[in-house]
Design an enzyme around this catalytic site. Structure first.
Site, PDB file in Angstrom:
ATOM      1  CB  ALA A  51     -16.433 -64.109   1.497  1.00 32.25           C
TER       2      ALA A  51
ATOM      3  N   GLY B  22     -11.693 -65.796  -0.004  1.00 29.85           N
ATOM      4  CA  GLY B  22     -11.824 -64.581  -0.527  1.00 29.85           C
ATOM      5  C   GLY B  22     -10.357 -63.936   0.088  1.00 29.85           C
TER       6      GLY B  22
ATOM      7  CD  GLU C 170     -11.557 -65.553  -4.330  1.00 32.88           C
ATOM      8  OE1 GLU C 170     -12.433 -65.592  -3.139  1.00 32.88           O
ATOM      9  OE2 GLU C 170     -11.851 -66.199  -5.395  1.00 32.88           O
TER      10      GLU C 170
ATOM     11  CD  GLU D  37     -13.375 -70.246  -1.938  1.00 37.56           C
ATOM     12  OE1 GLU D  37     -12.408 -71.291  -1.895  1.00 37.56           O
ATOM     13  OE2 GLU D  37     -12.923 -69.053  -2.026  1.00 37.56           O
TER      14      GLU D  37
END
Ligand code: COA
Length: 259
Positions: A66, A111, A114, A134
């Site tokens: 992200a 992300g 993911e 993260e």
């Protein structure tokens, strides 16, 4: 449909979605996420699309996470809303009625890992690296990473990656079952397309029902065996099951219509 942050192309029924922010390692900002969501809607709604590939632009990154610049200063409520939006988009990928394959061409972090895991299965190029870093940022994965990593590689391995922020390379990902194949960067999309070309010869309704039944294993609101049983029965209401069984008995190749 035209997009700002992704490239799309449709060839032989295969819709390729390329995340296109190579100068930022294809990081997922709000604009990229919206484009991914809209492109996946196309996969659902465009009858000319039989399958999709998700990959990253450039040679370094699939998606390096992200966009961290959008995290700074978020409140608790904003953090939850961001995760909800991301989870919903990735659920849409996971539950798509047509196969969506992740082609991981470099870093797949946070992300990005993911996003890769929300695809139905994955292939990696030999320079790919996977991780959920993260905890380096004081965070945890928010787009389904704690759940799907555990499903795909098992609790012990997932715990180590989640807690240590360690990255694994393509061969370790292959050994863990996170990806199905490792190829050169040049061969990555061709390999995915050759698998999807085989799937394209199968009965589309049955393919769709296989996806839903396999996903039901991990959905606590569903009984996977009941989903399988209903879906098996429903297949007998399709023209394709008549064609598939007739073709077998007549020793010829089935030609499916997807209904
Ligand atoms: N969010 C926002 N920007 C990112 C990003 C991310 N997740 N990942 C990379 N970028 C940006 C960098 O800030 C840099 O931008 P700049 O050129 O304007 O400074 C650009 O992409 C290139 O990245 P850089 O770090 O210089 O490349 P590198 O080859 O040295 O390192 C990585 C590559 C992927 C190891 C490194 O960029 C990285 O660790 N990224 C963050 C990974 C992460 O924590 N993801 C989880 C987020 S929840």
């Amino acid at each position: 449909m035209s997009y700002q942050n992704i490239l799309t192309s449709l060839e032989n029924g295969i819709f390729t979605i390329t995340i296109n922010r190579p100068d930022k390692m294809n990081a997922l900002n709000a604009g990229v996420m919206q484009d991914i969501s809209d492109a996946v809607d196309e996969v659902y709604n465009n009858a000319d699309i039989k399958a999709a590939i998700i990959t990253g632009a450039g040679t370094k990154a699939f998606v390096a996470g992200a966009d961290i610049s959008e995290f700074h200063g978020l409140t608790v409520a904003q953090g939850k809303a961001l995760a909800k939006k991301g989870q919903d988009i990735f659920f849409k990928i996971e539950n798509a009625p047509k196969p969506i394959v992740g082609c991981i061409n470099g870093f797949a972090l946070g992300g990005g890992c993911e996003l890769a895991m929300s695809c139905h299965f994955r292939l990696a190029s030999d320079n790919a690296k996977f991780g959920q870093p993260e905890v380096n940022l004081g965070l945890i994965p928010g787009y389904g990473g704690t759940q799907r990593l555990t499903q795909l590689i098992g609790k012990g391995r997932a715990m180590e990656l989640l807690l240590s922020a360690a990255m694994i390379d393509a061969n370790a990902a292959l050994q863990y079952g996170l990806v199905n194949y490792v190829t050169t960067q040049e061969e990555l999309l061709n390999k995915a397309k050759s698998i999807l070309a085989v799937i394209a010869t199968k009965a589309p309704v049955a393919v769709s029902k296989c996806i839903a039944a396999a996903n039901a294993v991990f959905d606590e609101t569903k009984n996977g065996y009941a989903v399988e049983l209903d879906s098996f029965g429903e297949c007998f209401g399709t023209e394709d099951v008549k064609e598939g069984t007739s073709a077998f008995l007549e020793k010829r190749k089935a030609i499916f219509k997807g209904r």
